[in-house]
Design a protein around this motif. Structure first.
Motif, PDB file in Angstrom:
ATOM      1  N   ILE B  48      25.489  28.255 -15.745  1.00 52.78           N
ATOM      2  CA  ILE B  48      25.592  26.942 -16.068  1.00 52.78           C
ATOM      3  C   ILE B  48      26.539  26.379 -14.841  1.00 52.78           C
ATOM      4  O   ILE B  48      26.418  25.109 -14.489  1.00 52.78           O
ATOM      5  CB  ILE B  48      26.625  27.220 -17.405  1.00 52.78           C
ATOM      6  CG1 ILE B  48      25.652  27.307 -18.633  1.00 52.78           C
ATOM      7  CG2 ILE B  48      27.249  25.577 -17.461  1.00 52.78           C
ATOM      8  CD1 ILE B  48      26.598  27.608 -19.778  1.00 52.78           C
ATOM      9  N   SER B  49      27.537  27.115 -14.389  1.00 57.79           N
ATOM     10  CA  SER B  49      28.443  26.660 -13.123  1.00 57.79           C
ATOM     11  C   SER B  49      27.342  26.464 -12.071  1.00 57.79           C
ATOM     12  O   SER B  49      27.591  25.271 -11.360  1.00 57.79           O
ATOM     13  CB  SER B  49      29.500  27.676 -12.801  1.00 57.79           C
ATOM     14  OG  SER B  49      30.261  27.684 -14.158  1.00 57.79           O
ATOM     15  N   GLU B  50      26.599  27.373 -11.720  1.00 51.01           N
ATOM     16  CA  GLU B  50      25.733  27.387 -10.399  1.00 51.01           C
ATOM     17  C   GLU B  50      24.749  26.111 -10.590  1.00 51.01           C
ATOM     18  O   GLU B  50      24.807  25.381  -9.598  1.00 51.01           O
ATOM     19  CB  GLU B  50      25.001  28.678 -10.353  1.00 51.01           C
ATOM     20  CG  GLU B  50      23.932  28.535  -9.289  1.00 51.01           C
ATOM     21  CD  GLU B  50      24.638  28.721  -7.666  1.00 51.01           C
ATOM     22  OE1 GLU B  50      25.756  29.075  -7.842  1.00 51.01           O
ATOM     23  OE2 GLU B  50      23.939  28.315  -6.724  1.00 51.01           O
ATOM     24  N   ALA B  51      24.351  25.960 -11.798  1.00 49.02           N
ATOM     25  CA  ALA B  51      23.475  24.691 -11.912  1.00 49.02           C
ATOM     26  C   ALA B  51      24.107  23.373 -11.810  1.00 49.02           C
ATOM     27  O   ALA B  51      23.473  22.596 -11.066  1.00 49.02           O
ATOM     28  CB  ALA B  51      22.884  24.722 -13.326  1.00 49.02           C
ATOM     29  N   ARG B  52      25.444  23.152 -12.173  1.00 44.60           N
ATOM     30  CA  ARG B  52      26.046  22.176 -11.868  1.00 44.60           C
ATOM     31  C   ARG B  52      26.207  21.655 -10.449  1.00 44.60           C
ATOM     32  O   ARG B  52      25.919  20.803  -9.807  1.00 44.60           O
ATOM     33  CB  ARG B  52      27.303  21.824 -12.668  1.00 44.60           C
ATOM     34  CG  ARG B  52      27.862  20.535 -12.487  1.00 44.60           C
ATOM     35  CD  ARG B  52      28.924  20.146 -13.624  1.00 44.60           C
ATOM     36  NE  ARG B  52      29.254  21.565 -14.692  1.00 44.60           N
ATOM     37  CZ  ARG B  52      30.178  22.239 -14.343  1.00 44.60           C
ATOM     38  NH1 ARG B  52      30.737  21.973 -13.295  1.00 44.60           N
ATOM     39  NH2 ARG B  52      30.420  23.244 -15.134  1.00 44.60           N
ATOM     40  N   ARG B  53      26.505  23.026  -9.785  1.00 45.75           N
ATOM     41  CA  ARG B  53      26.739  22.978  -8.228  1.00 45.75           C
ATOM     42  C   ARG B  53      25.496  22.270  -7.495  1.00 45.75           C
ATOM     43  O   ARG B  53      25.568  21.701  -6.492  1.00 45.75           O
ATOM     44  CB  ARG B  53      27.123  24.236  -7.635  1.00 45.75           C
ATOM     45  CG  ARG B  53      28.536  24.363  -7.601  1.00 45.75           C
ATOM     46  CD  ARG B  53      28.943  25.679  -6.481  1.00 45.75           C
ATOM     47  NE  ARG B  53      28.501  26.708  -7.183  1.00 45.75           N
ATOM     48  CZ  ARG B  53      29.036  27.445  -8.015  1.00 45.75           C
ATOM     49  NH1 ARG B  53      30.243  26.990  -8.270  1.00 45.75           N
ATOM     50  NH2 ARG B  53      28.567  28.683  -8.531  1.00 45.75           N
ATOM     51  N   ILE B  54      24.277  22.482  -8.025  1.00 48.50           N
ATOM     52  CA  ILE B  54      23.105  22.150  -7.195  1.00 48.50           C
ATOM     53  C   ILE B  54      22.477  20.948  -7.877  1.00 48.50           C
ATOM     54  O   ILE B  54      21.386  20.575  -7.758  1.00 48.50           O
ATOM     55  CB  ILE B  54      22.107  23.269  -7.345  1.00 48.50           C
ATOM     56  CG1 ILE B  54      21.665  23.623  -8.510  1.00 48.50           C
ATOM     57  CG2 ILE B  54      22.385  24.607  -6.437  1.00 48.50           C
ATOM     58  CD1 ILE B  54      20.427  24.627  -8.666  1.00 48.50           C
ATOM     59  N   GLY B  55      23.343  20.202  -8.615  1.00 54.33           N
ATOM     60  CA  GLY B  55      22.975  18.954  -9.140  1.00 54.33           C
ATOM     61  C   GLY B  55      22.524  18.714 -10.426  1.00 54.33           C
ATOM     62  O   GLY B  55      21.511  17.727 -10.596  1.00 54.33           O
ATOM     63  N   VAL B  56      22.488  19.733 -11.017  1.00 56.52           N
ATOM     64  CA  VAL B  56      21.948  19.586 -12.691  1.00 56.52           C
ATOM     65  C   VAL B  56      23.293  19.598 -13.498  1.00 56.52           C
ATOM     66  O   VAL B  56      24.084  20.446 -13.672  1.00 56.52           O
ATOM     67  CB  VAL B  56      21.017  20.863 -12.926  1.00 56.52           C
ATOM     68  CG1 VAL B  56      20.711  20.738 -14.418  1.00 56.52           C
ATOM     69  CG2 VAL B  56      19.718  21.041 -11.879  1.00 56.52           C
ATOM     70  N   PRO B  57      23.291  18.288 -14.160  1.00 54.58           N
ATOM     71  CA  PRO B  57      24.273  18.161 -15.224  1.00 54.58           C
ATOM     72  C   PRO B  57      24.393  19.250 -16.384  1.00 54.58           C
ATOM     73  O   PRO B  57      23.392  19.303 -16.851  1.00 54.58           O
ATOM     74  CB  PRO B  57      24.196  16.768 -15.722  1.00 54.58           C
ATOM     75  CG  PRO B  57      23.121  15.903 -14.757  1.00 54.58           C
ATOM     76  CD  PRO B  57      22.306  16.991 -14.240  1.00 54.58           C
ATOM     77  N   THR B  58      25.573  19.878 -16.517  1.00 55.73           N
ATOM     78  CA  THR B  58      25.764  20.965 -17.348  1.00 55.73           C
ATOM     79  C   THR B  58      27.250  21.057 -18.003  1.00 55.73           C
ATOM     80  O   THR B  58      28.148  20.267 -17.378  1.00 55.73           O
ATOM     81  CB  THR B  58      25.536  22.367 -16.845  1.00 55.73           C
ATOM     82  OG1 THR B  58      26.278  22.610 -15.795  1.00 55.73           O
ATOM     83  CG2 THR B  58      23.955  22.666 -16.326  1.00 55.73           C
ATOM     84  N   PRO B  59      27.662  21.371 -18.982  1.00 51.03           N
ATOM     85  CA  PRO B  59      28.849  21.519 -19.620  1.00 51.03           C
ATOM     86  C   PRO B  59      29.977  22.099 -18.437  1.00 51.03           C
ATOM     87  O   PRO B  59      29.259  22.997 -17.915  1.00 51.03           O
ATOM     88  CB  PRO B  59      28.624  22.074 -20.858  1.00 51.03           C
ATOM     89  CG  PRO B  59      27.388  22.218 -21.165  1.00 51.03           C
ATOM     90  CD  PRO B  59      26.602  22.029 -19.911  1.00 51.03           C
ATOM     91  N   ILE B  60      30.880  21.834 -18.591  1.00 49.01           N
ATOM     92  CA  ILE B  60      31.916  22.635 -17.546  1.00 49.01           C
ATOM     93  C   ILE B  60      32.410  23.651 -18.738  1.00 49.01           C
ATOM     94  O   ILE B  60      32.820  23.540 -19.905  1.00 49.01           O
ATOM     95  CB  ILE B  60      33.218  21.521 -17.545  1.00 49.01           C
ATOM     96  CG1 ILE B  60      32.764  20.456 -16.611  1.00 49.01           C
ATOM     97  CG2 ILE B  60      34.351  22.209 -16.676  1.00 49.01           C
ATOM     98  CD1 ILE B  60      33.784  19.321 -16.353  1.00 49.01           C
TER      99      ILE B  60
END
Lengths: 338, 190
Positions: B48-60
């Protein structure tokens, strides 16, 4: 009344049976047992070729004792695949010859689906999620819109072969599963082994290697126990997911490895927790048997499916989801809800 | 508030935070069960965190404890209820970015996407894994197309729009789309 003679011989078991709608009338089985190692495809095929005519003759004699003559047989069914090529070809040849000489239709059936249908026939299951576990096959299937769909399956070898591979390294004779189950009963503890579920699929090849390797540092009993616990949990997990996904409420266990009592127990617990019913047919219908081939042949013949001789070549990689299911009539109302 | 209960986890909302808990399985040996639930919880939070790092909005992610994840609650509309070809194109862009980064979601449905502050959030990484294999990416997209077909009208337009977006953010998009067609023919993953 429709009467079918069916022949099974995909691997080590050569088995022929006569069935009708109500029951198995006669069954004769002749099993190939390797002296050492596992099943050698050519030797198994030679075994089948050697015993085929004897098995058929004994079967017809047994049928006669129950008042059934050769003329009462409506069609010949045979397992067209999946299985070992040389074994399949031997059995297909016997089946073609019988059909031609008796001048009756031939029905080529899928071995996996035969396991499922005989289970539905011999238990109260009507629309189950099926866990099919044997030497070469490990699949989770369920019927949906004209086909048995594969929801999850092994990415490499079947669970039975995974057990056999380990068992040979541990010095057991074929088949390994029952011995592993025996040793597992006297284990003292669990040792960690790789648990591999990818999406809805599972893998046993690495697990089998890891179990063999673990023999260097743990007792045979503990390794057998841990191997079973890990492998079965993987398959029960996928079966549970298929239940949740399809919304079905029955689980049917099929295939030779289904004889394992610990696997049954785990499925039973899972079904209990989900409020699903769990069904296991009696043992003679779990391993490869002629009755299941004859019974699926009966369902196919009655729903208008036969196999012409020139289309009767065997298929060692015959997938269950390649088969158009002609014998299940869906309830229109029920379909509307799906 | 109780949100969902799948085969694997229960999800509920408490004090504005989502709590996802992997439930124990009685059929599994306790030590094996605990190991798997812990491993998967950690992997899910990481992806979930990795996805957000590559520009995919996900929950914190707020916290991980054993087999429980506490994470941000994304309030908004499920894409399922507001789907249009325009949104489908943006879904394509997001999935393209995810696949470019080597992440497979594993359960792409329009119920696992939320429109919030004009951004599309991906949720439920419970079946996510790391892979750059064409087959895995193809299955991921195939599963999404199936929900288009089963729950949305005009699914052809949605698929077309998705592919437009997917090509924008993912170099291999054409190869994957070709594979999706093959997977459909196999009739698996129904």
């Amino acid at each position: 009344m429709t009467t079918i003679l069916g022949i099974e011989g995909t691997a080590w078991n050569l088995s022929a049976a006569i069935v009708n709608e109500s029951d198995v009338v006669a069954e004769v089985t002749e099993t190939y047992r390797p002296l050492t190692g596992g099943i050698h495809p050519r030797e198994a095929a030679q075994h089948h070729a050697k015993y085929a005519s004897q098995v058929i003759r004994d079967l017809l004699d047994e049928g006669k004792q129950h008042g059934l003559g050769v003329g009462d047989i409506d069609a010949i069914a045979f397992s067209q695949g999946p299985g070992l090529g040389p074994c399949l070809r031997t059995v297909a040849t016997a089946a073609r010859m019988l059909a031609l000489s008796l001048n009756i239709p031939l029905v080529g059936v899928n071995h996996c689906i035969a396991h499922i249908e005989v289970g539905k026939w011999k238990t109260p299951a009507s629309d189950p999620v099926v866990l099919y576990v044997s030497g070469a096959n490990s699949q989770v299937l369920a019927y949906r819109m004209g086909k048995y769909r594969v929801f999850g399956e092994t990415l490499d070898i079947g669970i039975g072969n995974a057990f056999d591979k380990f068992a040979r390294n541990a010095g057991f004779s074929h088949p390994g599963g029952p011995k592993i189950e025996e040793y597992a009963k006297n284990a003292e503890g669990y040792i960690p082994l790789p648990y591999v579920v990818k999406g809805m699929d599972f893998s046993f090849s690495g697990l089998s290697t890891a179990a063999t390797d673990a023999l260097k540092r743990a007792s045979l009993q503990d390794v057998c126990y841990s191997f079973q616990e890990t492998a079965f949990a993987m398959m029960v997990e996928v079966t549970e997911r298929a239940l949740a996904h399809t919304g079905k409420s029955e689980v049917l266990l099929a295939g030779g490895v289904g004889a394992n009592m610990r696997l049954r127990e785990m499925l039973d617990i899972m079904c209990d927790d989900r409020g699903a019913s769990f069904y296991v047919p009696e043992k003679r219908f779990m391993g490869d048997n002629g009755a299941m081939i004859a019974y699926l042949g009966l369902l196919m013949l009655e729903s208008g499916t036969v196999t012409y001789i020139d289309r009767s070549h065997v298929n060692p990689n015959f997938r269950p989801d390649d088969v158009e299911v002609t014998w299940i009539v869906e309830d229109v109302g029920k379909r509307g809800i799906e | 508030m109780y949100l969902t209960s799948g085969a694997e986890a229960t999800v509920y909302l408490k004090d504005g935070v989502i709590i996802k808990e992997r439930v124990p399985k009685r059929y599994r040996l306790v030590e094996l069960d605990e190991r798997i639930r812990k491993e998967r919880t950690r992997a899910e939070a990481r992806l979930i965190s990795e996805a957000r790092r590559i520009g995919v909005p996900t929950p914190i992610i707020h916290d991980i404890n054993g087999s429980t994840i506490k994470m941000e609650y994304i309030e908004g509309e499920l894409i399922k209820n507001v789907m249009t070809p325009q949104l489908s194109e943006r879904v394509g862009e997001i999935v393209g970015r995810l696949h470019s980064g080597g992440i497979i979601h594993g359960d792409l449905t329009t119920s696992n996407m939320i429109l919030h502050n004009d951004k599309i959030y991906l949720i439920d990484f419970g079946l996510a894994f790391v892979s750059r294999i064409v087959e895995s990416q193809g299955v991921d997209v195939h599963v999404l197309f199936q929900t288009f077909e089963s729950t949305h009208k005009d699914h052809e337009k949605l698929i077309e729009a998705f592919c437009r977006g997917y090509r924008k953010t993912f170099l291999n998009a054409d190869e994957i789309i070709k594979r999706v067609k093959e997977i459909e023919k196999r009739g698996r993953y129904a």
